[in-house]
Design a protein around this motif. Structure first.
Motif, mmCIF file in Angstrom:
data_model
loop_
_atom_site.group_PDB
_atom_site.id
_atom_site.type_symbol
_atom_site.label_atom_id
_atom_site.label_comp_id
_atom_site.label_asym_id
_atom_site.label_seq_id
_atom_site.Cartn_x
_atom_site.Cartn_y
_atom_site.Cartn_z
ATOM 1 N N PHE A 209 24.567 74.347 -3.491
ATOM 2 C CA PHE A 209 24.966 73.213 -2.945
ATOM 3 C C PHE A 209 24.323 71.939 -3.457
ATOM 4 O O PHE A 209 25.097 70.878 -3.864
ATOM 5 N N GLN A 210 22.971 71.944 -3.529
ATOM 6 C CA GLN A 210 22.217 70.812 -4.076
ATOM 7 C C GLN A 210 21.910 70.902 -5.552
ATOM 8 O O GLN A 210 21.472 70.042 -6.155
ATOM 9 N N LEU A 211 21.992 72.115 -6.031
ATOM 10 C CA LEU A 211 21.607 72.241 -7.379
ATOM 11 C C LEU A 211 22.792 72.391 -8.202
ATOM 12 O O LEU A 211 22.569 71.813 -9.525
ATOM 13 N N SER A 212 23.779 73.054 -7.992
ATOM 14 C CA SER A 212 24.857 72.990 -9.172
ATOM 15 C C SER A 212 26.349 72.854 -8.738
ATOM 16 O O SER A 212 27.267 72.946 -9.510
ATOM 17 N N SER A 213 26.546 72.441 -7.541
ATOM 18 C CA SER A 213 28.067 72.342 -7.018
ATOM 19 C C SER A 213 28.350 70.891 -7.577
ATOM 20 O O SER A 213 27.659 70.136 -8.008
ATOM 21 N N LYS A 214 29.576 70.894 -6.758
ATOM 22 C CA LYS A 214 30.018 69.424 -7.044
ATOM 23 C C LYS A 214 29.463 68.603 -6.210
ATOM 24 O O LYS A 214 29.467 67.271 -6.627
ATOM 25 N N PHE A 215 28.557 68.931 -5.262
ATOM 26 C CA PHE A 215 27.812 67.918 -4.312
ATOM 27 C C PHE A 215 26.378 68.065 -4.923
ATOM 28 O O PHE A 215 25.594 67.563 -4.148
ATOM 29 N N ALA A 216 26.177 68.537 -6.050
ATOM 30 C CA ALA A 216 24.710 68.379 -6.489
ATOM 31 C C ALA A 216 23.938 67.099 -6.498
ATOM 32 O O ALA A 216 24.462 66.220 -6.346
ATOM 33 N N ALA A 217 22.669 67.304 -5.843
ATOM 34 C CA ALA A 217 22.115 66.294 -5.271
ATOM 35 C C ALA A 217 21.796 64.841 -6.507
ATOM 36 O O ALA A 217 21.820 65.359 -7.711
ATOM 37 N N ALA A 218 21.937 63.734 -6.165
ATOM 38 C CA ALA A 218 21.733 62.609 -6.987
ATOM 39 C C ALA A 218 20.441 62.658 -7.503
ATOM 40 O O ALA A 218 19.557 62.888 -6.632
ATOM 41 N N LEU A 219 19.745 62.365 -8.489
ATOM 42 C CA LEU A 219 18.579 62.208 -9.334
ATOM 43 C C LEU A 219 17.908 61.081 -8.898
ATOM 44 O O LEU A 219 18.391 60.081 -8.867
ATOM 45 N N PRO A 220 16.565 61.107 -8.593
ATOM 46 C CA PRO A 220 16.058 60.106 -8.323
ATOM 47 C C PRO A 220 15.542 59.099 -9.445
ATOM 48 O O PRO A 220 15.674 59.805 -10.609
ATOM 49 N N SER A 221 15.131 57.753 -9.375
ATOM 50 C CA SER A 221 15.116 57.001 -10.491
ATOM 51 C C SER A 221 13.838 57.320 -11.485
ATOM 52 O O SER A 221 13.567 56.930 -12.659
ATOM 53 N N VAL A 222 12.801 58.254 -11.075
ATOM 54 C CA VAL A 222 11.627 58.657 -11.711
ATOM 55 C C VAL A 222 12.091 59.263 -13.053
ATOM 56 O O VAL A 222 11.506 59.206 -14.106
ATOM 57 N N TYR A 223 13.562 59.929 -12.941
ATOM 58 C CA TYR A 223 14.014 60.690 -14.155
ATOM 59 C C TYR A 223 14.683 59.722 -15.123
ATOM 60 O O TYR A 223 15.787 59.558 -15.140
ATOM 61 N N GLY A 224 14.062 58.752 -15.486
ATOM 62 C CA GLY A 224 14.506 57.643 -16.312
ATOM 63 C C GLY A 224 15.604 58.134 -17.309
ATOM 64 O O GLY A 224 15.265 58.648 -18.228
#
Length: 372
Positions: free
Chosen positions: A262-277
């Motif tokens: 659900f949070q890794l690879s689905s269409k609802f995968a989590a938004a990435l934080p800004s640290v991953y510029g």
């Protein structure tokens, strides 16, 4: 911005967030309102899942390919699930006065279980800071890969947040003054002295903890999961925040452990934080980061400079500005909170842990109106 919500998937990430937020509130209501609901959600379901986890580990349900085994097999995930669930059951014992739940000494249990969880998080923060230090020889920032399959950018912000977490433990006051709500179902264990002062201090600190140490999960476990119990406490079950927090944490851990996609690879995968510029702009997904990080960790090179080299090869530039900002915010808020507690305890001439010190606040009064 805290998160990179500007990709083609942003709408689905927002919908996913709303689904998690509403789902946690709904399941919390099922678990708190009746004894049957609580037993099903926090006893029966965890027992079934325990059997499922064991059988998956011995080769059933897909064995190594089972989602739980493949993606959520770290000790930390299991620890959080069962620690949270033990808290839920303990709180039920107190509010329903089951067994040792009616004993005076057991009133210290909520403080102990929360303090233990905060200390585990503080240890994680220090692990990240030390991992960064081992790579660069300083705390200015370095990438490393954890056993959860996450690239973490450790640095001084982890140390600051660990100190904030340590202070936060001592911001829990009136620890043994617990009550049961007077509605006919005795729905809530109330901790009236745990007012908005502590709740804000905890929420900011804990968000930063997830943002630093579980960054690819923090869209859900750092934002939705923290806001759900705070929302419930604010609008309809004042004084029961700690119960809401334990319930929603256990529910989320159960869901994440069984349905990690659900949070890794689905269409609802989590938004990435800004640290991953630049990650989102370059089409890098949560799953892309997981696969690279877990491969590096499994190769035994998680805490080496190779982590930074892999991140660079993905077109990502570390941007820890928000990590540093929220860390400073967390320690400032917790210092303000503990200062207020000291002032109140001195004025009242009372030990703030064995006594209530926020009795003149609106939060406290509304909670006490609900108590037996």
């Amino acid at each position: 911005m805290l998160f990179q919500l500007y990709s083609d998937h942003a709408a689905m990430q927002l919908i996913g967030w709303v689904l998690v937020f509403c789902g946690l509130i709904l399941m919390n209501e099922i678990g708190r309102r009746t004894k049957l609901g609580g037993m099903i959600v926090f006893v029966v379901i965890p027992c079934i899942l325990t059997v499922y986890f064991i059988l998956a580990h011995v080769g059933m349900f897909g064995g190594a390919q089972n989602p739980t085994v493949a993606f959520m097999d770290g000790w930390f995930h299991y620890f959080k699930l069962y620690a949270a669930d033990i808290g839920c059951v303990g709180f039920m014992m107190i509010k329903y006065k089951w067994g040792i739940g009616k004993e005076k000494w057991f009133a210290w249990f909520p403080w102990f279980i929360v303090a233990a969880n905060i200390m585990i998080a503080n240890v994680s923060d220090m692990e990240s800071a030390l991992a960064a230090y081992s790579i660069t020889g300083n705390l200015t920032g370095a990438w490393w890969a954890s056993n959860e399959g996450v690239f973490i950018y450790g640095g001084w912000w982890n140390v600051v947040n660990a100190i904030a977490g340590l202070i936060n433990i001592f911001c829990m006051t009136g620890c043994v003054h617990l009550y049961t709500s007077k509605d006919k179902n005795k729905s809530d264990m109330l901790w009236p002295d745990m007012t908005i002062w502590f709740i804000i201090a905890y929420d900011v600190w804990n968000f930063e903890y997830t943002y630093l140490n579980l960054p690819t999960h923090s869209w859900y476990c750092g934002v939705a999961l923290l806001l759900a119990p705070t929302f419930a406490n604010a609008f309809w079950n004042k004084g029961a925040w700690i119960q809401n927090r334990a319930n929603t944490l256990a529910i989320w851990c159960m869901w994440a452990q069984v349905v990690p996609a659900f949070q890794l690879s689905s269409k609802f995968a989590a938004a990435l934080p800004s640290v991953y510029g630049g990650a989102t702009a370059n089409g890098i997904t949560t799953m892309d980061l997981y696969e690279k990080a877990i491969a590096l960790y499994n190769a035994g090179n998680g805490k080496t400079a190779e982590a930074g080299q892999i991140i660079e090869s993905m077109g990502i530039t570390a941007d820890p500005r928000m990590q540093g900002f929220v860390a400073i915010l967390a320690i400032v808020i917790n210092v303000i909170c503990i200062t207020e507690i000291i002032k109140r305890s001195v004025k009242l001439g009372k030990n703030p842990y064995a006594n209530e010190v926020f009795g003149d606040t609106k939060d406290f009064k509304l909670a006490m109106e609900r108590a037996e």
